[in-house]
Design a protein around this motif. Structure first.
Motif, PDB file in Angstrom:
ATOM      1  N   LYS A 151       0.837  -1.217   0.000  1.00  0.00           N
ATOM      2  CA  LYS A 151       0.000   0.000   0.000  1.00  0.00           C
ATOM      3  C   LYS A 151       0.865   1.258   0.000  1.00  0.00           C
ATOM      4  O   LYS A 151       0.483   2.293  -0.535  1.00  0.00           O
ATOM      5  CB  LYS A 151      -0.916   0.017   1.226  1.00  0.00           C
ATOM      6  N   LEU A 152       2.041   1.136   0.630  1.00  0.00           N
ATOM      7  CA  LEU A 152       2.959   2.284   0.673  1.00  0.00           C
ATOM      8  C   LEU A 152       3.849   2.336  -0.574  1.00  0.00           C
ATOM      9  O   LEU A 152       4.775   3.137  -0.653  1.00  0.00           O
ATOM     10  CB  LEU A 152       3.852   2.184   1.923  1.00  0.00           C
ATOM     11  N   GLY A 153       3.590   1.420  -1.517  1.00  0.00           N
ATOM     12  CA  GLY A 153       4.380   1.402  -2.745  1.00  0.00           C
ATOM     13  C   GLY A 153       5.729   0.713  -2.568  1.00  0.00           C
ATOM     14  O   GLY A 153       6.657   0.933  -3.349  1.00  0.00           O
ATOM     15  N   ILE A 154       5.839  -0.099  -1.524  1.00  0.00           N
ATOM     16  CA  ILE A 154       7.106  -0.798  -1.267  1.00  0.00           C
ATOM     17  C   ILE A 154       6.965  -2.266  -1.698  1.00  0.00           C
ATOM     18  O   ILE A 154       6.049  -2.972  -1.253  1.00  0.00           O
ATOM     19  CB  ILE A 154       7.485  -0.742   0.234  1.00  0.00           C
ATOM     20  N   THR A 155       7.883  -2.704  -2.565  1.00  0.00           N
ATOM     21  CA  THR A 155       7.905  -4.099  -3.000  1.00  0.00           C
ATOM     22  C   THR A 155       8.638  -4.926  -1.940  1.00  0.00           C
ATOM     23  O   THR A 155       9.592  -4.453  -1.329  1.00  0.00           O
ATOM     24  CB  THR A 155       8.647  -4.194  -4.358  1.00  0.00           C
ATOM     25  N   VAL A 156       8.178  -6.164  -1.747  1.00  0.00           N
ATOM     26  CA  VAL A 156       8.846  -7.063  -0.796  1.00  0.00           C
ATOM     27  C   VAL A 156       9.333  -8.298  -1.556  1.00  0.00           C
ATOM     28  O   VAL A 156       8.592  -8.855  -2.381  1.00  0.00           O
ATOM     29  CB  VAL A 156       7.880  -7.492   0.341  1.00  0.00           C
ATOM     30  N   THR A 157      10.587  -8.688  -1.303  1.00  0.00           N
ATOM     31  CA  THR A 157      11.106  -9.937  -1.893  1.00  0.00           C
ATOM     32  C   THR A 157      11.638 -10.825  -0.769  1.00  0.00           C
ATOM     33  O   THR A 157      11.903 -10.354   0.337  1.00  0.00           O
ATOM     34  CB  THR A 157      12.237  -9.671  -2.908  1.00  0.00           C
ATOM     35  N   ASN A 158      11.797 -12.113  -1.081  1.00  0.00           N
ATOM     36  CA  ASN A 158      12.343 -13.054  -0.089  1.00  0.00           C
ATOM     37  C   ASN A 158      13.366 -13.971  -0.771  1.00  0.00           C
ATOM     38  O   ASN A 158      13.786 -13.692  -1.912  1.00  0.00           O
ATOM     39  CB  ASN A 158      11.207 -13.833   0.584  1.00  0.00           C
ATOM     40  N   THR A 159      13.766 -15.038  -0.103  1.00  0.00           N
ATOM     41  CA  THR A 159      14.814 -15.910  -0.667  1.00  0.00           C
ATOM     42  C   THR A 159      14.374 -17.378  -0.672  1.00  0.00           C
ATOM     43  O   THR A 159      14.962 -18.208   0.028  1.00  0.00           O
ATOM     44  CB  THR A 159      16.129 -15.774   0.142  1.00  0.00           C
ATOM     45  N   PRO A 160      13.346 -17.727  -1.432  1.00  0.00           N
ATOM     46  CA  PRO A 160      12.886 -19.121  -1.407  1.00  0.00           C
ATOM     47  C   PRO A 160      13.827 -20.035  -2.192  1.00  0.00           C
ATOM     48  O   PRO A 160      14.660 -19.559  -2.954  1.00  0.00           O
ATOM     49  CB  PRO A 160      11.527 -19.030  -2.110  1.00  0.00           C
ATOM     50  N   GLY A 161      13.666 -21.321  -1.983  1.00  0.00           N
ATOM     51  CA  GLY A 161      14.378 -22.294  -2.829  1.00  0.00           C
ATOM     52  C   GLY A 161      15.751 -22.665  -2.293  1.00  0.00           C
ATOM     53  O   GLY A 161      16.051 -23.840  -2.133  1.00  0.00           O
ATOM     54  N   VAL A 162      16.561 -21.656  -1.937  1.00  0.00           N
ATOM     55  CA  VAL A 162      17.949 -21.962  -1.580  1.00  0.00           C
ATOM     56  C   VAL A 162      18.104 -22.572  -0.182  1.00  0.00           C
ATOM     57  O   VAL A 162      19.183 -23.057   0.153  1.00  0.00           O
ATOM     58  CB  VAL A 162      18.857 -20.717  -1.717  1.00  0.00           C
ATOM     59  N   LEU A 163      17.052 -22.528   0.630  1.00  0.00           N
ATOM     60  CA  LEU A 163      17.189 -23.183   1.937  1.00  0.00           C
ATOM     61  C   LEU A 163      16.345 -24.451   2.061  1.00  0.00           C
ATOM     62  O   LEU A 163      16.259 -25.061   3.130  1.00  0.00           O
ATOM     63  CB  LEU A 163      16.927 -22.209   3.108  1.00  0.00           C
ATOM     64  N   THR A 164      15.791 -24.876   0.934  1.00  0.00           N
ATOM     65  CA  THR A 164      14.897 -26.034   0.936  1.00  0.00           C
ATOM     66  C   THR A 164      15.602 -27.313   1.409  1.00  0.00           C
ATOM     67  O   THR A 164      15.139 -28.000   2.328  1.00  0.00           O
ATOM     68  CB  THR A 164      14.365 -26.259  -0.502  1.00  0.00           C
ATOM     69  N   GLU A 165      16.727 -27.641   0.756  1.00  0.00           N
ATOM     70  CA  GLU A 165      17.367 -28.938   1.030  1.00  0.00           C
ATOM     71  C   GLU A 165      17.952 -28.965   2.442  1.00  0.00           C
ATOM     72  O   GLU A 165      17.851 -29.974   3.145  1.00  0.00           O
ATOM     73  CB  GLU A 165      18.457 -29.232  -0.020  1.00  0.00           C
ATOM     74  N   ASP A 166      18.565 -27.839   2.861  1.00  0.00           N
ATOM     75  CA  ASP A 166      19.151 -27.795   4.211  1.00  0.00           C
ATOM     76  C   ASP A 166      18.066 -27.958   5.273  1.00  0.00           C
ATOM     77  O   ASP A 166      18.248 -28.673   6.264  1.00  0.00           O
ATOM     78  CB  ASP A 166      19.881 -26.463   4.431  1.00  0.00           C
ATOM     79  N   THR A 167      16.935 -27.297   5.058  1.00  0.00           N
ATOM     80  CA  THR A 167      15.848 -27.381   6.049  1.00  0.00           C
ATOM     81  C   THR A 167      15.256 -28.792   6.067  1.00  0.00           C
ATOM     82  O   THR A 167      14.954 -29.335   7.137  1.00  0.00           O
ATOM     83  CB  THR A 167      14.766 -26.325   5.746  1.00  0.00           C
ATOM     84  N   ALA A 168      15.139 -29.395   4.882  1.00  0.00           N
ATOM     85  CA  ALA A 168      14.601 -30.766   4.832  1.00  0.00           C
ATOM     86  C   ALA A 168      15.567 -31.744   5.518  1.00  0.00           C
ATOM     87  O   ALA A 168      15.136 -32.670   6.215  1.00  0.00           O
ATOM     88  CB  ALA A 168      14.361 -31.177   3.380  1.00  0.00           C
ATOM     89  N   ASP A 169      16.861 -31.531   5.351  1.00  0.00           N
ATOM     90  CA  ASP A 169      17.845 -32.394   6.044  1.00  0.00           C
ATOM     91  C   ASP A 169      17.623 -32.356   7.552  1.00  0.00           C
ATOM     92  O   ASP A 169      17.595 -33.390   8.231  1.00  0.00           O
ATOM     93  CB  ASP A 169      19.287 -31.904   5.782  1.00  0.00           C
ATOM     94  N   MET A 170      17.467 -31.131   8.068  1.00  0.00           N
ATOM     95  CA  MET A 170      17.334 -30.996   9.526  1.00  0.00           C
ATOM     96  C   MET A 170      15.974 -31.501  10.014  1.00  0.00           C
ATOM     97  O   MET A 170      15.856 -31.978  11.143  1.00  0.00           O
ATOM     98  CB  MET A 170      17.539 -29.537   9.939  1.00  0.00           C
ATOM     99  N   THR A 171      14.970 -31.401   9.168  1.00  0.00           N
ATOM    100  CA  THR A 171      13.652 -31.926   9.561  1.00  0.00           C
ATOM    101  C   THR A 171      13.765 -33.435   9.723  1.00  0.00           C
ATOM    102  O   THR A 171      13.275 -34.014  10.701  1.00  0.00           O
ATOM    103  CB  THR A 171      12.582 -31.565   8.507  1.00  0.00           C
ATOM    104  N   LEU A 172      14.441 -34.078   8.765  1.00  0.00           N
ATOM    105  CA  LEU A 172      14.619 -35.517   8.878  1.00  0.00           C
ATOM    106  C   LEU A 172      15.501 -35.856  10.090  1.00  0.00           C
ATOM    107  O   LEU A 172      15.250 -36.835  10.798  1.00  0.00           O
ATOM    108  CB  LEU A 172      15.225 -36.111   7.596  1.00  0.00           C
TER     109      LEU A 172
END
Ligand code: 8YV
Length: 328
Positions: free
Chosen positions: A92-113
């Protein structure tokens, strides 16, 4: 005169190669002593920056975003989850938001297991016994855990990380079940031999292990409520590497303490960094300090993504990881 470099305020210390590159590309304001920014500091940063690169430790709700100055057009989050940012208010304030998906998928899945293994096979309990010198010799009925092969794993949120977890769990012989708002594509479902449960309640009642892999949004807050936790079987194990807010932590702690659940493996907490004190005392609970994505490779890849998002945006293009409120 050379054009002014865009001012990028980075709220926490990032790996050295990422900071070096950020400083080469932009007028980067870094945080060398890595202190969490106070609301006042954050407000100054918002007022002054062209781009803010925050992390999960910065609360950017609608009230905080009111401090945004006229130059702030991008919040390039260092992290996949954006539940600490009011994306609607930012837009609403005209500010775009980005994030960093994808690159932490495998590491997070390793730790979940790893947490599934640790909680099911009493890994930390065993290691503690050894370190305290209390091992008096093998007995046939001591330290018995639960077998993973054949166990029913219920994944709450089969997105990127849920999928990566399911692939690993299949290699361990687990049966894959999942609950999403909608089923995944038939191709993925077939690849994982996964069973879709439209009803979360029905799935919970039948699983041996539950893994939370959905983002925290208003719709998933306390998705595993006290009522739903009571649907689980007494031997069930809960693993959470997503966000603490998805589970009613107090209710879960009470049930674990009362022996109404088999165990838990947790990397995230409802009131981070505060942890429900009951959880700290339980032998059937494995606790980690929000470290599932913490690999040096992952952090550098996250930094790369932040820079790609910033540069693409500044070049006048749509950044690759733009967060659209309807995606959440
Ligand atoms: C990150 C995470 O370490 O990316 C996320 O959403 O939860 C973590 O694994 C953290 O967010 C970095 O800001």
């Amino acid at each position: 005169m050379a054009a002014r470099k865009p001012k990028v305020v980075v709220t926490r210390k990032l790996p050295a190669p990422v900071e070096a590159r950020l400083s080469a590309l932009f007028d980067a304001v870094l945080n060398p002593d890595d202190h969490p920014m106070s609301p006042a500091e954050l407000s100054l940063a918002l007022a002054d920056a062209d781009v803010l690169a925050p992390t999960i430790t910065d609360r950017l709700d609608a009230a905080a975003l009111e401090s945004a100055g006229p130059n702030l057009k991008l919040i390039a989050n260092f992290g996949a989850g954006v539940d600490h940012i009011d994306v609607v208010a930012a837009n609403k304030l005209g500010i775009t938001v980005t994030n960093t998906p994808g690159v932490l998928t495998e590491d997070t899945a390793d730790m979940t297991l790893a947490l599934i293994l640790a909680a099911s096979r009493r890994l930390v309990e065993g290691a503690n016994i050894m370190q305290s010198g209390a091992f008096a010799g093998w007995t046939p009925t001591w330290m018995l855990g639960r077998r993973l092969r054949g166990a029913k794993l219920g994944i709450v949120g089969l997105g990127r990380i849920g999928h990566a977890l399911a692939r690993r769990a299949r290699a361990f012989g687990m049966e894959i079940h999942y609950h999403n708002r909608k089923p995944v594509s038939p191709r993925i479902q077939e690849e994982l031999e996964a069973t879709y449960w439209d009803s979360l309640d029905q799935m919970l009642a039948r699983m041996d292990i539950i893994s939370v892999n959905c983002p925290h949004t208003p719709a998933t807050y306390h998705l595993l409520s006290a009522r739903r936790l009571r649907l689980l079987q007494k031997h069930a194990i809960i693993v959470n590497t997503a966000r603490g807010e998805v589970i009613d932590e107090a209710a879960m702690a009470d049930m674990l303490a009362a022996g109404e659940l088999g165990g838990a493996g947790l990397d995230v907490y409802e009131h981070e960094p505060v942890v429900n004190p009951k959880l700290l005392r339980l032998p059937n609970v494995v606790l980690l300090p929000h470290m599932s994505s913490a690999t040096i490779e992952g952090r550098i890849d996250m930094g790369e993504k932040v820079m790609i998002n910033i540069q693409t945006f500044l070049d006048g293009h749509r950044p690759p990881d733009r967060v659209i409120p309807s995606m959440m």
